[in-house]
Design an enzyme around this catalytic site. Structure first.
Site, PDB file in Angstrom:
ATOM      1  N   HIS A 213       0.815  -1.234   0.000  1.00  0.00           N
ATOM      2  CA  HIS A 213       0.000   0.000   0.000  1.00  0.00           C
ATOM      3  C   HIS A 213       0.840   1.271   0.000  1.00  0.00           C
ATOM      4  O   HIS A 213       0.308   2.357  -0.166  1.00  0.00           O
ATOM      5  CB  HIS A 213      -0.798   0.142   1.308  1.00  0.00           C
ATOM      6  CG  HIS A 213      -1.653  -1.003   1.641  1.00  0.00           C
ATOM      7  ND1 HIS A 213      -2.422  -1.643   0.724  1.00  0.00           N
ATOM      8  CD2 HIS A 213      -1.903  -1.584   2.840  1.00  0.00           C
ATOM      9  CE1 HIS A 213      -3.091  -2.590   1.345  1.00  0.00           C
ATOM     10  NE2 HIS A 213      -2.794  -2.586   2.610  1.00  0.00           N
TER      11      HIS A 213
ATOM     12  N   CYS B 107       3.902  -1.405  -3.985  1.00  0.00           N
ATOM     13  CA  CYS B 107       3.599  -1.929  -5.321  1.00  0.00           C
ATOM     14  C   CYS B 107       3.943  -0.858  -6.365  1.00  0.00           C
ATOM     15  O   CYS B 107       3.610   0.319  -6.177  1.00  0.00           O
ATOM     16  CB  CYS B 107       2.122  -2.286  -5.399  1.00  0.00           C
ATOM     17  SG  CYS B 107       1.653  -2.784  -7.060  1.00  0.00           S
TER      18      CYS B 107
ATOM     19  N   HIS C  44      -8.074   4.269   4.469  1.00  0.00           N
ATOM     20  CA  HIS C  44      -7.169   3.239   3.950  1.00  0.00           C
ATOM     21  C   HIS C  44      -5.733   3.775   3.896  1.00  0.00           C
ATOM     22  O   HIS C  44      -5.508   4.895   3.439  1.00  0.00           O
ATOM     23  CB  HIS C  44      -7.620   2.801   2.550  1.00  0.00           C
ATOM     24  CG  HIS C  44      -6.979   1.529   2.109  1.00  0.00           C
ATOM     25  ND1 HIS C  44      -5.699   1.490   1.610  1.00  0.00           N
ATOM     26  CD2 HIS C  44      -7.418   0.252   2.122  1.00  0.00           C
ATOM     27  CE1 HIS C  44      -5.385   0.237   1.322  1.00  0.00           C
ATOM     28  NE2 HIS C  44      -6.411  -0.538   1.623  1.00  0.00           N
TER      29      HIS C  44
ATOM     30  N   GLU D 224      -3.309   3.237   1.944  1.00  0.00           N
ATOM     31  CA  GLU D 224      -2.829   3.659   0.611  1.00  0.00           C
ATOM     32  C   GLU D 224      -3.267   5.097   0.335  1.00  0.00           C
ATOM     33  O   GLU D 224      -2.488   5.915  -0.176  1.00  0.00           O
ATOM     34  CB  GLU D 224      -3.396   2.727  -0.474  1.00  0.00           C
ATOM     35  CG  GLU D 224      -2.946   3.142  -1.867  1.00  0.00           C
ATOM     36  CD  GLU D 224      -3.686   2.429  -2.999  1.00  0.00           C
ATOM     37  OE1 GLU D 224      -4.025   1.238  -2.849  1.00  0.00           O
ATOM     38  OE2 GLU D 224      -3.922   3.074  -4.033  1.00  0.00           O
TER      39      GLU D 224
HETATM   40  S1  SF4 Z   1      -1.951  -1.926  -7.120  1.00  0.00           S
HETATM   41 FE1  SF4 Z   1      -2.788  -3.811  -7.954  1.00  0.00          FE
HETATM   42  S2  SF4 Z   1      -1.041  -5.219  -8.150  1.00  0.00           S
HETATM   43 FE2  SF4 Z   1      -0.464  -3.536  -6.783  1.00  0.00          FE
HETATM   44  S3  SF4 Z   1      -0.907  -4.267  -4.726  1.00  0.00           S
HETATM   45 FE3  SF4 Z   1      -2.685  -3.083  -5.396  1.00  0.00          FE
HETATM   46  S4  SF4 Z   1      -4.060  -4.619  -6.300  1.00  0.00           S
HETATM   47 FE4  SF4 Z   1      -2.032  -5.545  -6.153  1.00  0.00          FE
END
Ligand code: SF4
Length: 293
Positions: A72, A94, A120, A122
């Site tokens: 995240h 990611c 969240h 992220e």
């Molecule tokens: S962006 Fe997509 S590939 Fe990356 S962690 Fe989130 S769901 Fe998974």
């Protein structure tokens, strides 16, 4: 009874990569922790702890460790704090989330809406890369209309495309220049479309994933729009009442759901139904294709 698994179920690229990086960072001499739970799956978090990879939450007390940043991502200020405390950073953010952070940073002097869940991690991390005019807007929330000269939009990677389209349609008439960055990750869209397709052809959908996993919850919301659908974390939550008399059962799983749990759920369905059938690996579970039923 037929049981199918939706295509693209289970670990996505980013989660698989993060778990691999955490395990690779761990060797007998290193004190490794993840900053927050690596993924929204208690079973995997426990497994990592058994391997000696702990979860650190209190940032003030993380010193001299190898710290794994989860997929995240992490807020800019938190990253700086961890670095200043002499930690070695293993950045498992990611690459798709990283791209969203970089985009936010590149337009931070402009009005910017981040569409996503404000609680969240992220989204909170994305916000930290923004500027004074960066705001979070929840999916479905009405934007406060202003006549923007330029407006930028990014999305939490796991949001539904339809939510982003809806927001764009709402703000476009009030904006001279609209810059929309499609930061929704393909893995999410593919997983959602496959789950929905299977749900349309199933009497019952079982959506497997951590109760705190945002992408699993979105899958559940989508599936329950078209069929009876339940979100479970482990096979232990299955009951004969839940399965009822469903003839076609669909399985879908979030991005942080390990394969072992999907296999256990599949086997448990047959056990409950008293049918002598089980599989050892996820590859043995029939994957739903249009012509499957
Ligand atoms: S962006 Fe997509 S590939 Fe990356 S962690 Fe989130 S769901 Fe998974």
């Amino acid at each position: 009874m037929q049981v199918f698994l939706a295509e693209h179920s289970g670990f996505c690229f980013g989660v698989r990569r993060a778990v691999k990086m955490a395990l690779a960072a761990h060797n007998s001499n290193d004190d490794v922790c993840t900053y927050g739970e690596l993924i929204h799956n208690p079973q995997i978090v426990q497994k990592l702890e058994e391997e000696g990879i702990s979860v650190c939450k209190d940032i003030e007390h993380i010193k001299g460790k190898k710290v794994v940043i989860r997929s995240h991502g992490i807020a800019r200020e938190d990253l700086e704090l961890l670095q200043a405390a002499g930690n070695e950073i293993i950045d498992a953010t990611c690459p798709y989330v990283k791209r969203a952070q970089e985009l936010v940073s590149s337009v931070k002097d402009l009005p910017l809406l981040i569409m996503g869940d404000p609680d969240h991690p992220e989204v909170q991390a994305l916000l930290s890369y923004g500027g004074k005019q960066t705001k979070i807007i929840q999916p479905g929330e009405k934007p406060e209309f202003q006549n923007w000269e330029t407006l930028c939009i990014v999305s939490q990677t796991t949001q539904k495309l339809s939510n982003l389209q809806e927001l764009v349609a709402q703000v476009l008439p009030h904006t001279l220049e609209l810059r929309v960055f499609n930061t929704i990750c393909n893995a999410t869209t593919q997983r959602q479309e496959a789950a929905l397709q299977l749900a349309k052809n199933s009497d019952l959908m079982i959506v497997i994933g951590g109760k705190h996993s945002a992408n699993t919850r979105v899958l559940q919301e989508l599936c329950q729009q078209v069929t009876r659908s339940f979100h479970i974390e482990t096979a232990a939550e299955l009951t004969p009442e839940l399965l009822n008399d469903a003839q076609v059962i669909g399985l879908a799983a979030g991005a942080s759901t390990p394969e072992e749990i999907i296999v256990e759920v599949y086997n448990q369905i047959f056990r409950i139904k008293g049918e002598p059938h089980s599989v050892q690996q996820i590859e043995e579970i029939p994957v739903y294709k249009e012509e499957s039923c």
